[in-house]
Structures are given as structure tokens and as C-alpha cells.
Design a protein around this motif. Sequence first.
Motif, PDB file in Angstrom:
ATOM      1  N   ALA A 313     -14.343   0.580 -12.202  1.00  0.00           N
ATOM      2  CA  ALA A 313     -15.689   0.724 -11.648  1.00  0.00           C
ATOM      3  C   ALA A 313     -15.765   2.024 -10.868  1.00  0.00           C
ATOM      4  O   ALA A 313     -14.854   2.365 -10.105  1.00  0.00           O
ATOM      5  N   LEU A 314     -16.855   2.753 -11.054  1.00  0.00           N
ATOM      6  CA  LEU A 314     -17.100   3.992 -10.323  1.00  0.00           C
ATOM      7  C   LEU A 314     -18.190   3.707  -9.294  1.00  0.00           C
ATOM      8  O   LEU A 314     -19.309   3.321  -9.649  1.00  0.00           O
ATOM      9  N   ASP A 315     -17.849   3.876  -8.023  1.00  0.00           N
ATOM     10  CA  ASP A 315     -18.748   3.492  -6.938  1.00  0.00           C
ATOM     11  C   ASP A 315     -19.090   4.714  -6.092  1.00  0.00           C
ATOM     12  O   ASP A 315     -18.317   5.675  -6.020  1.00  0.00           O
ATOM     13  N   GLY A 316     -20.242   4.665  -5.443  1.00  0.00           N
ATOM     14  CA  GLY A 316     -20.668   5.754  -4.570  1.00  0.00           C
ATOM     15  C   GLY A 316     -22.143   5.662  -4.266  1.00  0.00           C
ATOM     16  O   GLY A 316     -22.888   4.937  -4.928  1.00  0.00           O
ATOM     17  N   ASP A 317     -22.574   6.410  -3.253  1.00  0.00           N
ATOM     18  CA  ASP A 317     -23.983   6.406  -2.864  1.00  0.00           C
ATOM     19  C   ASP A 317     -24.843   7.020  -3.963  1.00  0.00           C
ATOM     20  O   ASP A 317     -24.354   7.751  -4.832  1.00  0.00           O
ATOM     21  N   ASN A 318     -26.157   6.728  -3.900  1.00  0.00           N
ATOM     22  CA  ASN A 318     -27.101   7.377  -4.805  1.00  0.00           C
ATOM     23  C   ASN A 318     -27.010   8.892  -4.646  1.00  0.00           C
ATOM     24  O   ASN A 318     -26.994   9.411  -3.528  1.00  0.00           O
ATOM     25  N   GLY A 319     -26.908   9.605  -5.763  1.00  0.00           N
ATOM     26  CA  GLY A 319     -26.835  11.046  -5.727  1.00  0.00           C
ATOM     27  C   GLY A 319     -25.453  11.601  -5.428  1.00  0.00           C
ATOM     28  O   GLY A 319     -25.291  12.821  -5.280  1.00  0.00           O
ATOM     29  N   SER A 320     -24.435  10.731  -5.362  1.00  0.00           N
ATOM     30  CA  SER A 320     -23.086  11.206  -5.018  1.00  0.00           C
ATOM     31  C   SER A 320     -22.386  11.858  -6.202  1.00  0.00           C
ATOM     32  O   SER A 320     -21.380  12.551  -6.011  1.00  0.00           O
ATOM     33  N   GLY A 321     -22.877  11.624  -7.437  1.00  0.00           N
ATOM     34  CA  GLY A 321     -22.282  12.293  -8.584  1.00  0.00           C
ATOM     35  C   GLY A 321     -21.630  11.385  -9.609  1.00  0.00           C
ATOM     36  O   GLY A 321     -20.867  11.854 -10.458  1.00  0.00           O
ATOM     37  N   LYS A 322     -21.928  10.094  -9.569  1.00  0.00           N
ATOM     38  CA  LYS A 322     -21.291   9.161 -10.509  1.00  0.00           C
ATOM     39  C   LYS A 322     -21.673   9.489 -11.948  1.00  0.00           C
ATOM     40  O   LYS A 322     -20.802   9.643 -12.823  1.00  0.00           O
ATOM     41  N   SER A 323     -22.971   9.593 -12.210  1.00  0.00           N
ATOM     42  CA  SER A 323     -23.420   9.916 -13.574  1.00  0.00           C
ATOM     43  C   SER A 323     -22.982  11.316 -13.988  1.00  0.00           C
ATOM     44  O   SER A 323     -22.659  11.555 -15.156  1.00  0.00           O
ATOM     45  N   THR A 324     -22.951  12.229 -13.026  1.00  0.00           N
ATOM     46  CA  THR A 324     -22.494  13.591 -13.329  1.00  0.00           C
ATOM     47  C   THR A 324     -21.026  13.583 -13.746  1.00  0.00           C
ATOM     48  O   THR A 324     -20.627  14.317 -14.663  1.00  0.00           O
ATOM     49  N   LEU A 325     -20.221  12.758 -13.103  1.00  0.00           N
ATOM     50  CA  LEU A 325     -18.807  12.640 -13.474  1.00  0.00           C
ATOM     51  C   LEU A 325     -18.667  12.062 -14.882  1.00  0.00           C
ATOM     52  O   LEU A 325     -17.860  12.561 -15.683  1.00  0.00           O
ATOM     53  N   LEU A 326     -19.457  11.050 -15.194  1.00  0.00           N
ATOM     54  CA  LEU A 326     -19.403  10.497 -16.550  1.00  0.00           C
ATOM     55  C   LEU A 326     -19.789  11.553 -17.585  1.00  0.00           C
ATOM     56  O   LEU A 326     -19.163  11.660 -18.642  1.00  0.00           O
ATOM     57  N   THR A 327     -20.811  12.339 -17.262  1.00  0.00           N
ATOM     58  CA  THR A 327     -21.241  13.404 -18.170  1.00  0.00           C
ATOM     59  C   THR A 327     -20.140  14.438 -18.364  1.00  0.00           C
ATOM     60  O   THR A 327     -19.916  14.935 -19.476  1.00  0.00           O
ATOM     61  N   ALA A 328     -19.438  14.761 -17.288  1.00  0.00           N
ATOM     62  CA  ALA A 328     -18.339  15.733 -17.378  1.00  0.00           C
ATOM     63  C   ALA A 328     -17.252  15.229 -18.328  1.00  0.00           C
ATOM     64  O   ALA A 328     -16.690  16.003 -19.121  1.00  0.00           O
ATOM     65  N   ILE A 329     -16.956  13.937 -18.253  1.00  0.00           N
ATOM     66  CA  ILE A 329     -15.947  13.360 -19.149  1.00  0.00           C
ATOM     67  C   ILE A 329     -16.432  13.406 -20.597  1.00  0.00           C
ATOM     68  O   ILE A 329     -15.694  13.811 -21.506  1.00  0.00           O
ATOM     69  N   LEU A 330     -17.689  13.031 -20.807  1.00  0.00           N
ATOM     70  CA  LEU A 330     -18.234  12.958 -22.162  1.00  0.00           C
ATOM     71  C   LEU A 330     -18.349  14.341 -22.805  1.00  0.00           C
ATOM     72  O   LEU A 330     -18.162  14.480 -24.020  1.00  0.00           O
ATOM     73  N   THR A 331     -18.684  15.344 -21.996  1.00  0.00           N
ATOM     74  CA  THR A 331     -18.834  16.703 -22.525  1.00  0.00           C
ATOM     75  C   THR A 331     -17.528  17.489 -22.504  1.00  0.00           C
ATOM     76  O   THR A 331     -17.519  18.678 -22.776  1.00  0.00           O
ATOM     77  N   ARG A 332     -16.439  16.777 -22.158  1.00  0.00           N
ATOM     78  CA  ARG A 332     -15.090  17.368 -22.150  1.00  0.00           C
ATOM     79  C   ARG A 332     -15.028  18.606 -21.253  1.00  0.00           C
ATOM     80  O   ARG A 332     -14.660  19.708 -21.688  1.00  0.00           O
ATOM     81  N   HIS A 333     -15.412  18.412 -20.017  1.00  0.00           N
ATOM     82  CA  HIS A 333     -15.272  19.447 -18.994  1.00  0.00           C
ATOM     83  C   HIS A 333     -13.829  19.954 -19.004  1.00  0.00           C
ATOM     84  O   HIS A 333     -12.886  19.173 -19.181  1.00  0.00           O
ATOM     85  N   PRO A 334     -13.616  21.271 -18.811  1.00  0.00           N
ATOM     86  CA  PRO A 334     -12.254  21.821 -18.901  1.00  0.00           C
ATOM     87  C   PRO A 334     -11.235  21.143 -17.992  1.00  0.00           C
ATOM     88  O   PRO A 334     -10.044  21.132 -18.303  1.00  0.00           O
ATOM     89  N   GLN A 335     -11.697  20.572 -16.881  1.00  0.00           N
ATOM     90  CA  GLN A 335     -10.749  19.932 -15.955  1.00  0.00           C
ATOM     91  C   GLN A 335     -10.615  18.432 -16.200  1.00  0.00           C
ATOM     92  O   GLN A 335     -10.029  17.715 -15.399  1.00  0.00           O
TER      93      GLN A 335
END
Length: 521
Positions: A313-335
Motif C-alpha cells: 500500500a502506498l500512503d500519504g497526504d493528498n498531493g504528496s505524490g502517490k499517483s506521480t510515483l506510480l506514473t514514474a514506475i509505469l513510464t520507466r523513470h530512469p531511477q
Amino acid sequence: MSNQRFLRFFKGDVTLTQILIEHLHKTIAGQPLFTTDRLTAQTGDRVGIVGANGAGKTTLARIIAHQEPDFTGTCRVDGTVIRVPQIAPTADKSGGQSMLARVRTALAQRPAVLILDEPSANLDDRHQRWLTQTLQHFSGLLLLISHDRALLNAVATKLWVVADQHYTQYNGTFAAYELATQRQEANQLAAYQREHREQHALEIAAQHRREKANRVRKGGRNLTAAERGNSRSLREATAGKIDRSARAMVERANRQTTTVKPHQAASVKLVATDLPPVQGKYLVSATNLVLDRGGKRLLQRATFRIRPGERVALDGDNGSGKSTLLTAILTRHPQTHLAPSARVGYFHQDMTELATDQTVWQAMAAATTLDPDRTRQIMGAFGLTARFYDRLVGDLSGGEQVKLQLLTILVSASNLLILDEPTNYLDLPALKALAAYLVAYPGTVLFVAHDQTFRQQVATRTLEIRQQQLRDPAQTAQGVPATDLPRLRFEYDQLMQAPELDQEKLRQLRAKIAAAQRENG
């Protein structure tokens, strides 16, 4: 009158009743949606409106808010009404941020009647607490459409429940309603089982009598031909009486069976061989990941690894970056790193991906890798039964479309599910079905869900985003622990199906499986 429509406003009325709904009927495209006998609410009431997706909760809210004039029956409303509909994420705000803004604006207008449609969807824990406390102190009449068990338990003082196309009023809390419903279903099941035991006993007794009647007709083996001929009419009369008593038993058994069996959706479990094989120790990982959005730093040097079989489970406040982190994984961010064997099923609530001109079954058939029977079983567990198969996707309610979109992901050829708020707008039976499905899922799950009960049921581990840091707390949610067992068993199954058995590899795998079983009790 062919169309009896009443929408009346009372100002200065001596009665406290603000809403009175009697004998209301609503149809859509000529088909009945729901009916009511009598629903009432007054100042100070906090009414939870609950029921399955597509049952007509939002439609009833629109009628009360004077936004839906096409109905028959009586709906009397006294006072100003503000309705806050379901809120989807926008380009500049998350769904939670949009909902909070709308709720605050509505409260500032001090309406006599406030209608909120799924207000806790997308809200983080902190804002869920704020919402709960605010609604508990609302002085007007609150109508709350929600599937959020925690919110309903904390806020609702009475319920309007829609089931089998009919609304019923329950004067009590949601917890009391759930307990009463569970007891009713248990009593109904017990009565059904008792009746069927009695029916089975009567049917066996009737069968024994029919067999006795046949023996009487044939006569004993020791009868001579003359005796057999002389006793034929007597034997037939006796056998007839026995047959009639057997038929009476069967009729009595059928009359006594009056209880309908409670609906119990069959749970469907996938096995490792249903999924693409996974190789490697980690399926998802990130090293020193830095994420920014709109010029704002969300994550600073985040490092994590997810093993096959974990449910994170990925937890955090609204706007903390949870969906952004998922997007980074899906788009194969270099890191970030996704294992080459990862086959991702990604759920989000952009329902534009569903073709609205195809049927529900066509959408599922195009997505599923399971056989039709197992696909139907999974759909049934989530409430999409046979009556939905031929319906167009575009004719489904918002909640039903969310459910269908989610199901197309669950039955796909994926071994890694990335789910962004899968619980939003799902009805309670579907929430329970999803939790059970994921707990038994042999693959890997990374998900965001603000439903605390759901997180606790499903997650084996929680990653928290707090102040730009990704933390892995020592105390995580109490789900069923994840292990290497699914991957090891899958490799074992694959070896067993190979044309030539490698006995040494099988021996090694059996030893690893035994060790993993001991490690996990």
C-alpha cells in the motif's frame, strides 16, 4: 394524471420535516429503476444513502435537489438544497482536493439540506478525519451517499437503503444495520438449509414408498400363477394407495420449501499458472528517486524494492505524490526499475478507455485470459451478473463503469497490479470481493487506497510519503504475509510440465519451498 409529479417547497411550515417522499417511482428508458413507500428526514438527521452501484442513489439525490423532474409520486422538500456531486481529478487538482474545495464552499452557504455524493473518495486520512468531524457538527439535514464504512459508522443517524429496486428507511446507525442484515441473512440461510433437509428426508421417504408400491404390484416370488392373477386387483389398489401417499409427501415437501436461498457470490482464486511467470528477486525497485511536479519537490532520494508476491500500500497526504510515483514506475523513470518479466495491469479512474458502444461482455471478453466460466464467476462476485452482459458500457452508471474497468484489469494477463484508488465508488459487496480477490492473488500488488479498512485487509506492507521522504514503517498493515512461495511454486509447476524432468532442480525447489513454508509458519 398520467404523470403525477410533485415538488413542493414549504417556508415557515410548523413541521420540522424537511423531506417527505411517498410512493415515488423512477424509470429509465422504460425500465423501473427504483420505488419507495415512505422516506422522511428532518433537521438534524444525517441520512446515509446506501446500495449497489447503479441502484439509483445519485438519481434520488438529483430528484431531491430539483435537478431531475421526471418521476411519479411525491417528493416534498422544505428549504434550500445544495448537492455536491462525485468529483473526479482535474488537471490542476486531485479528486480529494477538488472535493474538499466543493464541500467547504457548500458549507459556507449554510444550506438547509446538504447532499454529498461520495465525499470521502480520494481523501487522505487527515482530511477524512476533518470531513467526519465537520459532518458530525452540521446543524442542517445531511444526505450522504457513500460506500465508506468508517464514514457511515461515524456520521449516519439513519439510512435509506436501496435493494431489489426498492428504498427502505432504517432508523439506526450503519453498524446496527449491518449487524441486523447479517443476522437476517444467517437466519434466512439456516431456514433454507432446514427446509431443504426436511424436503430431502420427505423425498427419500416418498421414494421408499414408491419402491414398496412397485414390490406390491409385482407380488411375492412365492405366489403361484393363479394366486398372482387372483390378487392382481387387490395388489394394484394397495400399490395405488401407497403411490398416492408418496405423491402427497412430495407435494408437502414442495409446499414447505418457501425460503429463498440468500445470494452468496462464489469466490474465485487464481493460481500461479494463471499468470505470466516472474523472474528475479525484485519486481519493482527505485534508487535515489527524485520527483518534481509543477515546480514542487515531491520525493527526495527515495529508495525501495518490492518482491514478487507482496501487496504494498502506498500512503500519504493528498498531493504528496502517490499517483506521480506510480506514473514514474509505469513510464520507466530512469531511477526506477521494472523487472523484464513484469506484466503490468494498471487501474486508474479515467473511464474514457472503455468503449461505450460495446457491451459489458464484449469488454470483458476482450480483456480476459481466463475461460468464460471463471470470468463470469469473477464478474458475479463483483455484482456484474448475467443481466449486465448485453448492456452497453455507455448505459452503465459511473460506479458500474469503475467496476467494469477494474475487472478488465483483474482478469488480464498481468502479474503486477498497479491500482490507483480502486475502492472509490465501489459498492460494499464489490469492496469485499476486491479485498478477498487481492488477498488470494498469486501475483504482486502496488496500490493506493484511502479506505482504511480495505488497506488493513489487503496490504502486507505500507510505504508512506511524508515530507518528501518515502518511509517503510516497521509496523505495517496486518494482511496475509507475502512470501517467495508463489514464485517458487510457479517455478516448480513449470518444471513439472517440462518435456524432460530435471530431478536435481526439482529437489532444490522442494527444499526452498519447505524452507519458505517453515519461515512463514
